[in-house]
Write a protein that holds these residues in place. Structure first.
Motif: not given
Length: 118
Positions: A35-41, A63-64, A66-73, A79-90
């Motif tokens: 998995g992917w997690f995040r910690r904003a300020p 919140s992500v 439709g914009r982010f895609t997780i995939s694995g090899d 594991v990858y996280l493709q992040m598109n249409s990024l927003k400042p809140e990301d």
């Protein structure tokens, strides 16, 4: 034990894209999901996305979706996280995690910074 190393963080403008990678080593065959997690300020760590190592099924935070895609090899233990249409809140530190117990995430990477400017 599983060791995780993230890469691919950096800067992007709003609307741009970034791709994060997470390379796993050690007892990777015992991993149930990644998995992917995040910690904003100023905020706590939040779930972003996950993928089952065996079925490939995925799950996303609202919140992500439709914009982010997780995939694995599995062959590359990556594991990858493709992040598109990024927003400042990301903007956040993004952490890769592994579930090796079948119950909770118990292995974590060191994190990689993603900064999105408006």
């Amino acid at each position: 034990q599983v060791q995780l190393v993230e890469s691919g963080g950096g800067y992007a403008q709003a609307g741009g894209s970034l791709r994060l990678s997470c390379a796993a080593s050690g007892r990777t065959l015992s991993t149930y999901r990644m998995g992917w997690f995040r910690r904003a300020p100023g905020k706590g760590r939040r779930f972003v996305a996950e993928i089952s190592r065996r079925s490939g099924s995925t799950n996303y935070a609202t919140s992500v979706e439709g914009r982010f895609t997780i995939s694995g090899d599995n062959a590359k233990n990556t594991v990858y996280l493709q992040m598109n249409s990024l927003k400042p809140e990301d903007t956040a530190v993004y952490y890769c995690a592994a579930d090796t117990s079948g119950g909770e995430y118990d292995a974590w990477g060191q994190g990689t910074q993603v900064t999105v400017s408006s």
